[in-house]
Design an enzyme around this catalytic site. Structure first.
Site, PDB file in Angstrom:
ATOM      1  N   THR A   1      54.379  34.903  36.477  1.00 41.76           N
ATOM      2  CA  THR A   1      53.302  33.956  36.666  1.00 41.76           C
ATOM      3  C   THR A   1      53.377  32.949  35.498  1.00 41.76           C
ATOM      4  O   THR A   1      54.013  33.073  34.588  1.00 41.76           O
ATOM      5  CB  THR A   1      51.961  34.524  36.646  1.00 41.76           C
ATOM      6  OG1 THR A   1      51.040  33.578  36.880  1.00 41.76           O
ATOM      7  CG2 THR A   1      51.727  35.255  35.015  1.00 41.76           C
TER       8      THR A   1
ATOM      9  N   ASP B   1      50.078  38.894  44.112  1.00 37.71           N
ATOM     10  CA  ASP B   1      49.593  37.882  45.206  1.00 37.71           C
ATOM     11  C   ASP B   1      48.282  38.045  45.504  1.00 37.71           C
ATOM     12  O   ASP B   1      47.903  39.473  45.734  1.00 37.71           O
ATOM     13  CB  ASP B   1      50.539  37.660  46.309  1.00 37.71           C
ATOM     14  CG  ASP B   1      50.239  36.378  47.060  1.00 37.71           C
ATOM     15  OD1 ASP B   1      50.363  35.338  46.460  1.00 37.71           O
ATOM     16  OD2 ASP B   1      50.070  36.216  48.261  1.00 37.71           O
TER      17      ASP B   1
ATOM     18  N   ASP C   1      35.072  32.888  43.840  1.00 41.05           N
ATOM     19  CA  ASP C   1      34.107  33.427  42.912  1.00 41.05           C
ATOM     20  C   ASP C   1      32.517  33.187  43.472  1.00 41.05           C
ATOM     21  O   ASP C   1      31.776  33.930  43.564  1.00 41.05           O
ATOM     22  CB  ASP C   1      34.105  33.775  41.693  1.00 41.05           C
ATOM     23  CG  ASP C   1      35.198  34.621  41.274  1.00 41.05           C
ATOM     24  OD1 ASP C   1      35.429  35.496  41.888  1.00 41.05           O
ATOM     25  OD2 ASP C   1      35.998  34.313  40.130  1.00 41.05           O
TER      26      ASP C   1
HETATM   27  P1  IMP Z   1      47.402  33.563  43.431  1.00 38.67           P
HETATM   28  O1  IMP Z   1      47.409  35.018  43.662  1.00 38.67           O
HETATM   29  O2  IMP Z   1      47.462  33.210  42.384  1.00 38.67           O
HETATM   30  O3  IMP Z   1      48.504  32.861  44.397  1.00 38.67           O
HETATM   31  O4  IMP Z   1      45.829  33.213  44.050  1.00 38.67           O
HETATM   32  C1  IMP Z   1      45.689  33.034  45.194  1.00 38.67           C
HETATM   33  C2  IMP Z   1      44.275  32.429  45.462  1.00 38.67           C
HETATM   34  O5  IMP Z   1      43.282  33.376  45.891  1.00 38.67           O
HETATM   35  C3  IMP Z   1      43.353  32.001  44.008  1.00 38.67           C
HETATM   36  O6  IMP Z   1      43.741  30.488  43.803  1.00 38.67           O
HETATM   37  C4  IMP Z   1      41.995  32.018  44.584  1.00 38.67           C
HETATM   38  O7  IMP Z   1      41.782  30.861  45.360  1.00 38.67           O
HETATM   39  C5  IMP Z   1      42.160  33.211  45.171  1.00 38.67           C
HETATM   40  N1  IMP Z   1      41.665  34.298  44.329  1.00 38.67           N
HETATM   41  C6  IMP Z   1      42.382  35.208  44.056  1.00 38.67           C
HETATM   42  N2  IMP Z   1      41.585  36.112  43.258  1.00 38.67           N
HETATM   43  C7  IMP Z   1      40.371  35.527  43.102  1.00 38.67           C
HETATM   44  C8  IMP Z   1      39.254  35.752  42.180  1.00 38.67           C
HETATM   45  O8  IMP Z   1      39.391  37.015  41.632  1.00 38.67           O
HETATM   46  N3  IMP Z   1      38.117  35.032  42.334  1.00 38.67           N
HETATM   47  C9  IMP Z   1      38.415  34.126  43.272  1.00 38.67           C
HETATM   48  N4  IMP Z   1      39.238  33.573  43.901  1.00 38.67           N
HETATM   49  C10 IMP Z   1      40.509  34.258  43.925  1.00 38.67           C
END
Ligand code: IMP
Length: 202
Positions: free
Chosen positions: A8, A70, A156
């Site tokens: 990441t 992810d 959130d």
């Molecule tokens: P990634 O896993 O970094 O690709 O993120 C995926 C997307 O899911 C994030 O940009 C948020 O839009 C959403 N997301 C994932 N986890 C959370 C969380 O704990 N709170 C709010 N949004 C989340």
């Protein structure tokens, strides 16, 4: 000390993972601190696929253990959307105020019992022998009726958790980190790593 590269660029995630994994004898490095530069295309159709894609790409560049995650939001009324498109929903660079209001308008008039949703997180770990394992964590909730709360990030402010009578944006970071999808997936992975790496970690 055994090293794990966490795929990441998000320092916030690294800090959370270091905190959860702290009693294991592991050094957890970001791509940046491991000196790895990679632009990974997440084109999988599930959280598992995307986490594995990230791990495989970085495994080509290092002999260390590699970890990736992810995550996203699944809304039942929208057949699981935004799902793997959570960060790209309505455009990658669109502010979350706009994304969240869009979701609220898509669910206008939808009754409580049909507003069910969950955050999902999949963690994948690849070992130098080529083996890859995954763990998955979820937190169940409902899409609220308005934006509420200042903490957290992303979706959130619209993710209401009935047991706590608040959105995940109204929770303290400590509480969210205890019950979140990411914490659950990470804790399961911690247990797997303890078993697989055994005495190296004790
Ligand atoms: P990634 O896993 O970094 O690709 O993120 C995926 C997307 O899911 C994030 O940009 C948020 O839009 C959403 N997301 C994932 N986890 C959370 C969380 O704990 N709170 C709010 N949004 C989340």
């Amino acid at each position: 000390m055994r090293r794990i590269i966490f795929a990441t660029k998000n320092q916030g995630k690294i800090a959370e993972i270091q905190e959860i994994m702290k009693e294991l004898n592991l050094e957890i490095l970001s791509l940046e601190s491991a000196g790895i530069d990679a632009d990974i295309i997440e084109n999988g159709s599930s959280f598992e696929e995307n986490a594995i894609i990230k791990v495989k790409e970085i495994m080509k560049l290092t002999n260390d253990i590699v970890m990736a995650d992810d995550s996203g939001l699944e809304i039942d009324y929208l057949n699981g959307a935004p799902g793997v498109y959570s960060s790209r929903f309505e455009g990658e660079n669109t502010p979350y105020d706009i994304k969240n209001n869009k979701i609220l308008s898509m669910l206008e008039g939808v009754p409580d019992e049909k507003r069910t949703a969950r955050f999902v997180c999949v963690i994948a770990v690849g070992f130098p022998n080529g083996e890859i394992i995954t763990t998955k964590g979820t937190i169940e909730g409902r899409i609220g009726y308005e934006i509420k709360g200042e903490n957290g990030f992303g979706y959130d402010p619209i993710f209401y958790v009935p047991e706590y009578n608040m959105t995940t944006a109204q929770m303290s970071p400590q509480l969210k980190n205890q019950i979140s999808h990411r914490a659950k997936a990470l804790n399961q992975m911690k247990a797997q790593l303890r078993i697989r790496l055994g005495e190296i970690l004790e």
